[in-house]
Design a protein around this motif. Sequence first.
Motif, mmCIF file in Angstrom:
data_model
loop_
_atom_site.group_PDB
_atom_site.id
_atom_site.type_symbol
_atom_site.label_atom_id
_atom_site.label_comp_id
_atom_site.label_asym_id
_atom_site.label_seq_id
_atom_site.Cartn_x
_atom_site.Cartn_y
_atom_site.Cartn_z
ATOM 1 N N LEU A 1 37.108 41.111 34.694
ATOM 2 C CA LEU A 1 36.686 42.478 34.405
ATOM 3 C C LEU A 1 37.738 43.315 33.679
ATOM 4 C CD1 LEU A 1 34.812 43.253 37.747
ATOM 5 C CD2 LEU A 1 33.821 42.595 35.540
ATOM 6 N N GLN A 2 38.929 42.788 33.483
ATOM 7 C CA GLN A 2 39.984 43.569 32.839
ATOM 8 C C GLN A 2 39.603 44.086 31.443
ATOM 9 O OE1 GLN A 2 42.796 44.746 34.482
ATOM 10 N NE2 GLN A 2 41.430 43.902 36.048
ATOM 11 N N SER B 1 40.614 55.330 45.656
ATOM 12 C CA SER B 1 40.745 55.304 44.203
ATOM 13 C C SER B 1 40.070 54.051 43.650
ATOM 14 C CB SER B 1 42.221 55.319 43.804
ATOM 15 O OG SER B 1 42.897 54.202 44.342
ATOM 16 N N PHE B 2 39.595 54.124 42.422
ATOM 17 C CA PHE B 2 38.907 52.971 41.838
ATOM 18 C C PHE B 2 39.278 52.834 40.367
ATOM 19 C CE2 PHE B 2 36.117 56.468 40.840
ATOM 20 C CZ PHE B 2 35.522 56.147 39.630
ATOM 21 N N THR B 3 39.089 51.635 39.866
ATOM 22 C CA THR B 3 39.327 51.343 38.457
ATOM 23 C C THR B 3 38.011 51.492 37.710
ATOM 24 O OG1 THR B 3 41.108 49.791 38.965
ATOM 25 C CG2 THR B 3 40.065 49.604 36.808
ATOM 26 N N THR C 1 34.743 35.525 48.251
ATOM 27 C CA THR C 1 35.864 34.713 48.706
ATOM 28 C C THR C 1 37.134 35.172 47.997
ATOM 29 O OG1 THR C 1 35.578 33.063 46.970
ATOM 30 C CG2 THR C 1 34.328 32.735 49.020
ATOM 31 N N GLU C 2 38.296 34.786 48.516
ATOM 32 C CA GLU C 2 39.548 35.183 47.884
ATOM 33 C C GLU C 2 39.641 34.635 46.460
ATOM 34 O OE1 GLU C 2 44.406 34.928 48.524
ATOM 35 O OE2 GLU C 2 43.046 34.302 50.124
ATOM 36 N N LYS C 3 39.197 33.403 46.271
ATOM 37 C CA LYS C 3 39.220 32.814 44.938
ATOM 38 C C LYS C 3 38.356 33.619 43.986
ATOM 39 C CE LYS C 3 37.997 28.618 42.382
ATOM 40 N NZ LYS C 3 37.398 27.265 42.453
ATOM 41 N N ARG C 4 37.160 33.990 44.447
ATOM 42 C CA ARG C 4 36.257 34.747 43.593
ATOM 43 C C ARG C 4 36.800 36.150 43.321
ATOM 44 N NH1 ARG C 4 33.609 34.820 39.276
ATOM 45 N NH2 ARG C 4 31.566 35.815 39.260
ATOM 46 N N ARG C 5 37.473 36.766 44.269
ATOM 47 C CA ARG C 5 38.076 38.080 44.066
ATOM 48 C C ARG C 5 39.098 38.039 42.929
ATOM 49 N NH1 ARG C 5 36.707 41.480 48.226
ATOM 50 N NH2 ARG C 5 36.072 40.512 50.202
ATOM 51 N N ALA C 6 39.910 36.969 42.909
ATOM 52 C CA ALA C 6 40.913 36.821 41.853
ATOM 53 C C ALA C 6 40.234 36.609 40.496
ATOM 54 C CB ALA C 6 41.840 35.660 42.179
ATOM 55 N N GLU C 7 39.179 35.790 40.474
ATOM 56 C CA GLU C 7 38.463 35.522 39.229
ATOM 57 C C GLU C 7 37.822 36.789 38.687
ATOM 58 O OE1 GLU C 7 37.152 30.878 40.213
ATOM 59 O OE2 GLU C 7 35.739 32.547 40.487
ATOM 60 N N LEU C 8 37.188 37.569 39.570
ATOM 61 C CA LEU C 8 36.507 38.777 39.131
ATOM 62 C C LEU C 8 37.499 39.815 38.601
ATOM 63 C CD1 LEU C 8 33.846 39.103 41.965
ATOM 64 C CD2 LEU C 8 33.371 38.787 39.525
ATOM 65 N N TRP C 9 38.643 39.957 39.268
ATOM 66 C CA TRP C 9 39.642 40.917 38.786
ATOM 67 C C TRP C 9 40.037 40.573 37.346
ATOM 68 C CZ3 TRP C 9 44.432 41.445 36.721
ATOM 69 C CH2 TRP C 9 45.033 42.702 36.824
ATOM 70 N N GLU C 10 40.291 39.297 37.093
ATOM 71 C CA GLU C 10 40.690 38.858 35.752
ATOM 72 C C GLU C 10 39.542 39.037 34.760
ATOM 73 O OE1 GLU C 10 43.357 37.544 32.949
ATOM 74 O OE2 GLU C 10 43.774 37.841 35.090
#
Length: 369
Positions: free
Chosen positions: A265-266, A305-307, A254-263
């Motif tokens: 995994l930093q 490209s990937f992080t 979900t969009e919410k989960r995408r934002a949470e995962l990005w944060e």
Amino acid sequence: MDLPVSPPVQPMLAKSVKGIPDPAKHGGLSFEPKWDGFRCLVFKDGDEVELASRNTKPLTRYFPEVVAAMREQLPERCVLDGEIFVALSTSGAPRLEFEVLQERIHPAASRIEMLSEKTPASYVAFDLLALGDESYAERPFAERRAALEQALAGLTGPCFLTRTTTDPAEAEEWFHQFEGAGLDGVVAKPLGEPYRPNARAMLKIKHERTADVVLAGFREHKTSTPERPLLGSMLLGLYADGELQHIGVSASFTEKRRAELWEELQPLVVDIADHPWGRWQEFLTANPDRVPGTQSRWSQGKDLSFTPLRPERVVEVAYDHMEGRRFRHTAQFRRWRTDRDPESCGYEQLEEPVSYDLTKILNVDKGGL
């Protein structure tokens, strides 16, 4: 071309269900193998043959050997629904090879001609939309199947008629046995239903397994912005001979989960030079070894490209089956496995289907493939 059913036609689709469904709850069902190839509608009027993909795009030029076989083997005038596939006997019994089939879509006519001889394709029919001057699209599947069996009787390849059964117990056996030949599961069709273009009127039963894999990196979502960064997909790996190999991606969030995962995994972000896949930097515009972050003709124009992330996290994912050493489709995120050591995640955990001879499914000898 003058047929009772004319292109473009969107094929009838299937929705996923768990387990072999009860025919009594659907007014009777016909079961058949789920082929792992390119969905293909055939429009044949004499020597005129057109092949159309699931999204109605033309496939005709890519498979000249299939078109030639259809001119010889199919009824004079017909519209069929089926699948184009490539089968190879690389390890004994023939099995479907989807990656080899993908290579057949190429812009160069010379390469198309070469591949038509080197890796010839076949066609398996599983539904009838028109025959002669009659449209069968509005008729129930039981009638369409009976007419199809009569029209395609005796085919021995490279055009085939798929097997069917109304016995759910036999369908259950097919589900477990036929995967060894590269098939994708089982499809169930209501016997009383007409052909319904672009409607999920069929049922599909696919394999699902789980594996513990290493999170090696991520790509940003196409809607990601500097103000709201979003994870798009996780890049996954497994260890083989001490090296981390790319095995596929997981992407359904979900969009919410995408934002949470990005944060989340930093803290794991690492420079590519310090990553196990850093040695692949030189291949960022070519893809000789199917390494992550590289281009192929299937991904031209996409940002791959990937992080890179330190390979410290293990995630459990669900997958249906393998294509070579990669997940055939996008894997589904299930949960983090904080109890697993990344280096312990190898290919040996993956279930290997028992080999099964594709010619037995098609009821032909090996010369038919």
